[in-house]
Design a protein around this motif. Structure first.
Motif, PDB file in Angstrom:
ATOM      1  N   ILE A 210      28.000  59.045  15.397  1.00 28.26           N
ATOM      2  CA  ILE A 210      26.695  59.569  16.582  1.00 28.26           C
ATOM      3  C   ILE A 210      27.258  59.796  17.422  1.00 28.26           C
ATOM      4  N   HIS A 211      28.285  60.912  18.097  1.00 25.61           N
ATOM      5  CA  HIS A 211      28.817  60.868  20.028  1.00 25.61           C
ATOM      6  C   HIS A 211      27.433  61.526  20.526  1.00 25.61           C
ATOM      7  N   ASN A 212      26.542  61.834  20.093  1.00 29.12           N
ATOM      8  CA  ASN A 212      25.701  62.137  21.179  1.00 29.12           C
ATOM      9  C   ASN A 212      24.441  61.564  20.549  1.00 29.12           C
ATOM     10  N   ALA A 213      24.490  61.080  21.822  1.00 31.46           N
ATOM     11  CA  ALA A 213      22.564  60.555  21.748  1.00 31.46           C
ATOM     12  C   ALA A 213      21.523  59.727  22.807  1.00 31.46           C
ATOM     13  N   HIS A 214      20.753  59.926  23.116  1.00 24.45           N
ATOM     14  CA  HIS A 214      20.406  58.846  24.386  1.00 24.45           C
ATOM     15  C   HIS A 214      19.499  57.832  23.232  1.00 24.45           C
ATOM     16  N   VAL A 215      20.396  56.859  23.818  1.00 25.70           N
ATOM     17  CA  VAL A 215      19.157  55.441  23.980  1.00 25.70           C
ATOM     18  C   VAL A 215      18.837  54.674  24.299  1.00 25.70           C
ATOM     19  N   LEU A 216      17.494  54.407  24.290  1.00 22.48           N
ATOM     20  CA  LEU A 216      16.299  53.527  25.137  1.00 22.48           C
ATOM     21  C   LEU A 216      16.160  51.910  24.269  1.00 22.48           C
ATOM     22  N   ILE A 217      16.734  51.084  25.281  1.00 22.64           N
ATOM     23  CA  ILE A 217      16.577  49.712  24.665  1.00 22.64           C
ATOM     24  C   ILE A 217      15.442  49.051  25.952  1.00 22.64           C
ATOM     25  N   ARG A 218      14.862  48.603  24.918  1.00 21.09           N
ATOM     26  CA  ARG A 218      13.421  47.224  25.709  1.00 21.09           C
ATOM     27  C   ARG A 218      13.190  46.470  25.401  1.00 21.09           C
ATOM     28  N   GLU A 219      14.057  45.573  25.151  1.00 19.85           N
ATOM     29  CA  GLU A 219      14.356  44.157  24.602  1.00 19.85           C
ATOM     30  C   GLU A 219      16.077  43.784  24.617  1.00 19.85           C
ATOM     31  N   ASN A 220      16.557  42.324  24.762  1.00 21.02           N
ATOM     32  CA  ASN A 220      17.337  41.540  25.036  1.00 21.02           C
ATOM     33  C   ASN A 220      18.249  41.309  23.057  1.00 21.02           C
ATOM     34  N   ILE A 221      19.041  42.801  22.635  1.00 22.83           N
ATOM     35  CA  ILE A 221      19.334  43.075  20.983  1.00 22.83           C
ATOM     36  C   ILE A 221      20.726  42.226  20.998  1.00 22.83           C
ATOM     37  N   ASN A 222      21.258  41.810  19.520  1.00 20.81           N
ATOM     38  CA  ASN A 222      21.973  41.799  19.737  1.00 20.81           C
ATOM     39  C   ASN A 222      22.629  42.532  18.459  1.00 20.81           C
ATOM     40  N   VAL A 223      24.265  42.364  17.756  1.00 17.40           N
ATOM     41  CA  VAL A 223      24.655  43.805  17.732  1.00 17.40           C
ATOM     42  C   VAL A 223      23.729  43.886  16.322  1.00 17.40           C
ATOM     43  N   ASP A 224      23.762  42.455  15.693  1.00 16.11           N
ATOM     44  CA  ASP A 224      23.022  43.302  14.328  1.00 16.11           C
ATOM     45  C   ASP A 224      21.632  44.346  14.321  1.00 16.11           C
ATOM     46  N   GLN A 225      20.591  43.426  15.167  1.00 15.24           N
ATOM     47  CA  GLN A 225      19.287  44.262  15.776  1.00 15.24           C
ATOM     48  C   GLN A 225      20.307  45.902  16.515  1.00 15.24           C
ATOM     49  N   LEU A 226      20.697  46.128  16.686  1.00 19.81           N
ATOM     50  CA  LEU A 226      21.071  47.708  16.831  1.00 19.81           C
ATOM     51  C   LEU A 226      21.444  48.533  16.159  1.00 19.81           C
ATOM     52  N   ILE A 227      22.034  47.907  14.826  1.00 22.22           N
ATOM     53  CA  ILE A 227      22.862  48.159  13.419  1.00 22.22           C
ATOM     54  C   ILE A 227      21.726  48.396  12.858  1.00 22.22           C
ATOM     55  N   ASP A 228      20.710  47.951  12.947  1.00 19.90           N
ATOM     56  CA  ASP A 228      19.116  47.397  12.027  1.00 19.90           C
ATOM     57  C   ASP A 228      18.905  49.206  12.897  1.00 19.90           C
ATOM     58  N   ALA A 229      18.622  49.429  14.040  1.00 26.17           N
ATOM     59  CA  ALA A 229      17.957  49.921  14.799  1.00 26.17           C
ATOM     60  C   ALA A 229      18.375  51.452  14.483  1.00 26.17           C
ATOM     61  N   VAL A 230      19.638  51.425  13.978  1.00 36.27           N
ATOM     62  CA  VAL A 230      20.570  52.638  13.829  1.00 36.27           C
ATOM     63  C   VAL A 230      20.618  53.275  12.042  1.00 36.27           C
ATOM     64  N   LEU A 231      20.071  51.793  11.597  1.00 40.25           N
ATOM     65  CA  LEU A 231      20.218  52.634  10.036  1.00 40.25           C
ATOM     66  C   LEU A 231      19.203  52.913   9.359  1.00 40.25           C
ATOM     67  N   LYS A 232      18.077  52.322  10.276  1.00 37.24           N
ATOM     68  CA  LYS A 232      16.479  52.560  10.336  1.00 37.24           C
ATOM     69  C   LYS A 232      16.102  52.382   8.613  1.00 37.24           C
ATOM     70  N   ASN A 233      16.517  51.335   7.889  1.00 37.38           N
ATOM     71  CA  ASN A 233      16.274  51.665   6.663  1.00 37.38           C
ATOM     72  C   ASN A 233      16.020  50.001   5.950  1.00 37.38           C
ATOM     73  N   ARG A 234      15.526  48.886   7.157  1.00 37.06           N
ATOM     74  CA  ARG A 234      15.327  47.861   6.840  1.00 37.06           C
ATOM     75  C   ARG A 234      13.911  47.400   6.747  1.00 37.06           C
ATOM     76  N   SER A 235      13.815  46.864   5.909  1.00 38.85           N
ATOM     77  CA  SER A 235      11.804  45.557   6.052  1.00 38.85           C
ATOM     78  C   SER A 235      11.459  44.455   6.069  1.00 38.85           C
ATOM     79  N   TYR A 236      10.647  44.751   6.780  1.00 39.38           N
ATOM     80  CA  TYR A 236      10.142  44.008   7.504  1.00 39.38           C
ATOM     81  C   TYR A 236       9.492  43.002   7.379  1.00 39.38           C
ATOM     82  N   VAL A 237       9.326  41.338   6.857  1.00 41.87           N
ATOM     83  CA  VAL A 237       8.336  40.851   5.724  1.00 41.87           C
ATOM     84  C   VAL A 237       8.030  40.011   6.202  1.00 41.87           C
ATOM     85  N   ARG A 238       6.873  39.029   6.329  1.00 45.21           N
ATOM     86  CA  ARG A 238       6.452  37.640   6.829  1.00 45.21           C
ATOM     87  C   ARG A 238       6.767  36.668   5.493  1.00 45.21           C
ATOM     88  N   SER A 239       7.077  35.379   5.952  1.00 48.45           N
ATOM     89  CA  SER A 239       7.234  34.527   4.819  1.00 48.45           C
ATOM     90  C   SER A 239       6.128  33.104   5.079  1.00 48.45           C
TER      91      SER A 239
END
Length: 364
Positions: A210-239
């Motif tokens: 991804i060499h051309n993009a507009h990135v908007l971040i609205r919370e203080n994320i870490n690297v792992d969360q950034l990767i999750d946002a890029v991949l868009k294939n994560r499942s979020y489940v309560r426990s």
């Protein structure tokens, strides 16, 4: 060991050996992005070959709960006790070899329970039918981590396996939007101060070409969360953590477990101890709300509410009422906590709250 698995091991070793600081954050970010990309490639190849397609389970009811744990922790016994299902019970590993469903009716809600084969270390890579089990967990609304009171540290192994498989427990998707474009490079905007620097963010995006993009971040994320946002294939489940076999343990051991997992529910599936408390905890953790339907020009039905999970919008209700309601939707009227005034006209994206009264108006 295959070549790609060797590369994954090398990257994991390098991440562990590298001390994290401002000078190394860019390098570690790129390594983590590469690691996530390679694991994703393995997952796609396994699915293409027919491995890891998962069990065929149709979701039903108002919420779906999957029992997760090591073999022989008592999942089948608990399923039978809670739902009256007939899952085979045995004092040996891997008694359950497929998905066994059951249904819990509680406080007006219909909750689907799924008993799956026990997870073991290496499940995310396919060991012990792990990929099939994980595919079921991905589609669940909640997982119950069932732990043996004598092996409470199994929780850490289970969490690691699910994380590696792209399942995020008790998290919400990061508030990040990555919008690709044709030119202009990578433009990064944030509404708050970030710990991540622009170079680290660009390095992660570069790993995914991804060499051309507009990135908007609205919370203080870490690297792992950034990767999750890029991949868009994560499942979020309560426990919910449930510790079993307390009828066999000494008080000292139970005390140690309570210190380790203070929010857990402590039960004996065999004796039926604390099962009612568990049912209440499941209902509360799923976050059910009651929505009362009001036909146009008629009184609301206050006797039998529709039970849905928090985060449900009007469009979701339309889907449950009839397959044509979304297509024919004109507007809705809402009375109750989520409305600014009685009978407020609202669209399908409006989020409902507990004890709202809802009228859906469709085209004739």
């Amino acid at each position: 060991m295959s070549s790609i698995q060797e590369q994954i091991q090398e990257i994991e070793d390098e991440i562990r050996k590298t001390q994290y600081n401002k000078a190394t954050s860019h390098h570690i970010g790129r390594l983590k992005a590469k690691l996530a990309r390679m694991r994703d490639e393995i997952e796609k190849k396994a699915s293409a070959k027919g491995g890891g397609e998962g069990y065929s389970v149709r979701k039903s009811g108002d919420g779906t709960v999957t029992l997760v744990g090591f073999p022989s922790v008592g999942k089948s016994t608990l399923l039978n006790k809670v739902t009256g299902a007939n899952s085979e019970v045995g004092a040996y590993a891997f008694t359950t070899l497929t998905v066994v469903p059951g249904v819990l009716e509680h406080k007006g809600a219909t909750i689907q329970f799924l008993d799956v084969p026990g997870l073991v270390k290496g499940a995310a890579s396919g060991r012990g039918r792990g990929k099939e089990v994980i595919s079921v967990i991905r589609n669940s609304d909640m997982v119950i981590f069932l732990l043996d009171v004598f092996q409470p540290k199994h929780y850490e192994v289970l969490m690691d396996e699910l994380y590696e498989a792209g399942i995020r427990i008790d998290q919400i998707p990061p508030d990040v939007v990555v919008k690709k474009r044709d030119r202009g490079g990578v433009e990064i905007n944030s509404t708050i101060d970030l710990d991540l620097d622009d170079e680290t963010i660009k390095a992660v995006l570069d790993e995914y070409k991804i060499h051309n993009a507009h990135v908007l971040i609205r919370e203080n994320i870490n690297v792992d969360q950034l990767i999750d946002a890029v991949l868009k294939n994560r499942s979020y489940v309560r426990s919910l953590i449930v510790v079993n076999k307390v009828d066999l343990a000494y008080p000292e051991l139970i005390k140690e477990c309570r210190e380790m997992y203070p929010g857990a529910i402590y039960i004996s599936a065999h004796e039926g101890t604390n099962i009612d408390t568990l049912k209440d905890s499941i209902y509360n953790r799923l976050g059910f709300i009651r929505v009362y339907m009001k036909p146009q020009g008629q009184p609301a039905d206050m006797e039998e509410p529709m039970i849905v999970m928090s985060g449900t919008n009007i469009g979701d209700i339309c889907d449950r009422l009839h397959r044509d309601f979304r297509r024919k939707f004109r507007y809705a009227q809402v009375w109750g906590p989520s409305a600014k005034h009685p009978g407020q006209r609202l669209g399908m994206e409006h989020m409902l709250e507990d004890e709202d009264i809802l009228t859906v108006i469709i085209q004739k």
